[in-house]
Structures are given as structure tokens and as C-alpha cells.
Design a protein around this motif. Sequence first.
Motif, PDB file in Angstrom:
ATOM      1  N   MET A  95     -55.924  28.395  24.401  1.00 53.56           N
ATOM      2  CA  MET A  95     -54.949  28.197  25.453  1.00 53.56           C
ATOM      3  C   MET A  95     -55.193  26.813  26.071  1.00 53.56           C
ATOM      4  O   MET A  95     -56.310  26.465  26.417  1.00 53.56           O
ATOM      5  N   ARG A  96     -54.151  26.058  26.212  1.00 52.73           N
ATOM      6  CA  ARG A  96     -54.242  24.714  26.771  1.00 52.73           C
ATOM      7  C   ARG A  96     -53.799  24.731  28.226  1.00 52.73           C
ATOM      8  O   ARG A  96     -52.785  25.340  28.562  1.00 52.73           O
ATOM      9  N   ILE A  97     -54.561  24.081  29.078  1.00 50.68           N
ATOM     10  CA  ILE A  97     -54.214  23.994  30.495  1.00 50.68           C
ATOM     11  C   ILE A  97     -53.329  22.771  30.693  1.00 50.68           C
ATOM     12  O   ILE A  97     -53.756  21.645  30.412  1.00 50.68           O
ATOM     13  N   PRO A  98     -52.110  22.969  31.160  1.00 48.46           N
ATOM     14  CA  PRO A  98     -51.216  21.819  31.332  1.00 48.46           C
ATOM     15  C   PRO A  98     -51.602  20.988  32.559  1.00 48.46           C
ATOM     16  O   PRO A  98     -51.682  21.503  33.672  1.00 48.46           O
ATOM     17  N   LEU A  99     -51.867  19.740  32.335  1.00 46.13           N
ATOM     18  CA  LEU A  99     -52.184  18.818  33.418  1.00 46.13           C
ATOM     19  C   LEU A  99     -51.187  17.666  33.378  1.00 46.13           C
ATOM     20  O   LEU A  99     -51.134  16.915  32.409  1.00 46.13           O
ATOM     21  N   GLY A 100     -50.446  17.555  34.428  1.00 46.48           N
ATOM     22  CA  GLY A 100     -49.455  16.494  34.499  1.00 46.48           C
ATOM     23  C   GLY A 100     -49.815  15.494  35.572  1.00 46.48           C
ATOM     24  O   GLY A 100     -50.907  15.524  36.155  1.00 46.48           O
ATOM     25  N   PRO A 101     -48.895  14.591  35.883  1.00 48.22           N
ATOM     26  CA  PRO A 101     -49.164  13.573  36.899  1.00 48.22           C
ATOM     27  C   PRO A 101     -49.363  14.155  38.291  1.00 48.22           C
ATOM     28  O   PRO A 101     -50.162  13.648  39.073  1.00 48.22           O
ATOM     29  N   LYS A 102     -48.676  15.239  38.602  1.00 49.49           N
ATOM     30  CA  LYS A 102     -48.831  15.849  39.923  1.00 49.49           C
ATOM     31  C   LYS A 102     -50.229  16.447  40.084  1.00 49.49           C
ATOM     32  O   LYS A 102     -50.857  16.299  41.131  1.00 49.49           O
ATOM     33  N   GLN A 103     -50.733  17.112  39.042  1.00 45.65           N
ATOM     34  CA  GLN A 103     -52.075  17.688  39.110  1.00 45.65           C
ATOM     35  C   GLN A 103     -53.140  16.596  39.173  1.00 45.65           C
ATOM     36  O   GLN A 103     -54.152  16.748  39.863  1.00 45.65           O
ATOM     37  N   ALA A 104     -52.915  15.495  38.493  1.00 41.68           N
ATOM     38  CA  ALA A 104     -53.860  14.375  38.547  1.00 41.68           C
ATOM     39  C   ALA A 104     -53.888  13.773  39.948  1.00 41.68           C
ATOM     40  O   ALA A 104     -54.959  13.416  40.457  1.00 41.68           O
ATOM     41  N   GLU A 105     -52.730  13.663  40.581  1.00 34.81           N
ATOM     42  CA  GLU A 105     -52.668  13.137  41.950  1.00 34.81           C
ATOM     43  C   GLU A 105     -53.384  14.061  42.930  1.00 34.81           C
ATOM     44  O   GLU A 105     -54.118  13.607  43.803  1.00 34.81           O
ATOM     45  N   GLN A 106     -53.192  15.362  42.758  1.00 33.34           N
ATOM     46  CA  GLN A 106     -53.873  16.320  43.628  1.00 33.34           C
ATOM     47  C   GLN A 106     -55.383  16.279  43.422  1.00 33.34           C
ATOM     48  O   GLN A 106     -56.149  16.392  44.378  1.00 33.34           O
ATOM     49  N   ALA A 107     -55.803  16.123  42.189  1.00 34.56           N
ATOM     50  CA  ALA A 107     -57.235  16.080  41.895  1.00 34.56           C
ATOM     51  C   ALA A 107     -57.899  14.871  42.541  1.00 34.56           C
ATOM     52  O   ALA A 107     -59.023  14.971  43.046  1.00 34.56           O
ATOM     53  N   THR A 108     -57.205  13.724  42.553  1.00 38.35           N
ATOM     54  CA  THR A 108     -57.799  12.539  43.167  1.00 38.35           C
ATOM     55  C   THR A 108     -57.943  12.702  44.674  1.00 38.35           C
ATOM     56  O   THR A 108     -58.846  12.119  45.273  1.00 38.35           O
ATOM     57  N   LYS A 109     -57.096  13.497  45.287  1.00 40.81           N
ATOM     58  CA  LYS A 109     -57.203  13.730  46.734  1.00 40.81           C
ATOM     59  C   LYS A 109     -58.364  14.666  47.068  1.00 40.81           C
ATOM     60  O   LYS A 109     -58.870  14.646  48.179  1.00 40.81           O
ATOM     61  N   TRP A 110     -58.781  15.499  46.118  1.00 45.83           N
ATOM     62  CA  TRP A 110     -59.846  16.467  46.358  1.00 45.83           C
ATOM     63  C   TRP A 110     -61.226  15.945  45.981  1.00 45.83           C
ATOM     64  O   TRP A 110     -62.233  16.589  46.272  1.00 45.83           O
ATOM     65  N   ILE A 111     -61.309  14.792  45.350  1.00 43.60           N
ATOM     66  CA  ILE A 111     -62.598  14.305  44.857  1.00 43.60           C
ATOM     67  C   ILE A 111     -63.603  14.089  45.991  1.00 43.60           C
ATOM     68  O   ILE A 111     -64.750  14.515  45.907  1.00 43.60           O
ATOM     69  N   SER A 112     -63.184  13.456  47.088  1.00 38.38           N
ATOM     70  CA  SER A 112     -64.127  13.187  48.183  1.00 38.38           C
ATOM     71  C   SER A 112     -64.606  14.484  48.826  1.00 38.38           C
ATOM     72  O   SER A 112     -65.787  14.611  49.176  1.00 38.38           O
ATOM     73  N   SER A 113     -63.728  15.449  48.979  1.00 34.89           N
ATOM     74  CA  SER A 113     -64.130  16.739  49.546  1.00 34.89           C
ATOM     75  C   SER A 113     -65.094  17.460  48.615  1.00 34.89           C
ATOM     76  O   SER A 113     -66.096  18.041  49.061  1.00 34.89           O
ATOM     77  N   ALA A 114     -64.804  17.442  47.324  1.00 33.84           N
ATOM     78  CA  ALA A 114     -65.672  18.106  46.355  1.00 33.84           C
ATOM     79  C   ALA A 114     -67.056  17.458  46.330  1.00 33.84           C
ATOM     80  O   ALA A 114     -68.070  18.159  46.249  1.00 33.84           O
ATOM     81  N   MET A 115     -67.107  16.135  46.431  1.00 33.46           N
ATOM     82  CA  MET A 115     -68.400  15.447  46.459  1.00 33.46           C
ATOM     83  C   MET A 115     -69.169  15.785  47.727  1.00 33.46           C
ATOM     84  O   MET A 115     -70.388  15.982  47.695  1.00 33.46           O
TER      85      MET A 115
END
Length: 54
Positions: free
Chosen positions: A1-21
Motif C-alpha cells: 500500500m502506498r501512502i499518497p503524499l502531495g504538495p499539501k502534505q509536504a507543506e503541513q509537514a514543514t510546519k510541524w518540524i519545529s514542534s516535532a524537534m
Amino acid sequence: MRIPLGPKQAEQATKWISSAMGFGGAAALVGCYFTDWKVIVAYIPFYGSKFDDK
């Protein structure tokens, strides 16, 4: 099963990086505190003084 990652998910991930760190760093410090890992805990200010040999 492939997890679909598009531009919207990439944008959301970049916003969560500082919190995750931040949460990951805090979890690592709490883990060192509870396990009393002398190699790392000795460098934590105030708490590391319990390992000073006098």
C-alpha cells in the motif's frame, strides 16, 4: 500500500518540524533524567552536579 503524499502534505509537514524537534528533545531529556544516564546527565546544568566527585 502506498501512502499518497502531495504538495499539501509536504507543506503541513514543514510546519510541524519545529514542534516535532522540540517535543523529541524534551522527551530525550526526560528519558535521560529518569534513566539517570551519567554520560549525558552530567552535562545538564544544576542536575549534573550530583555526579561531582569531591
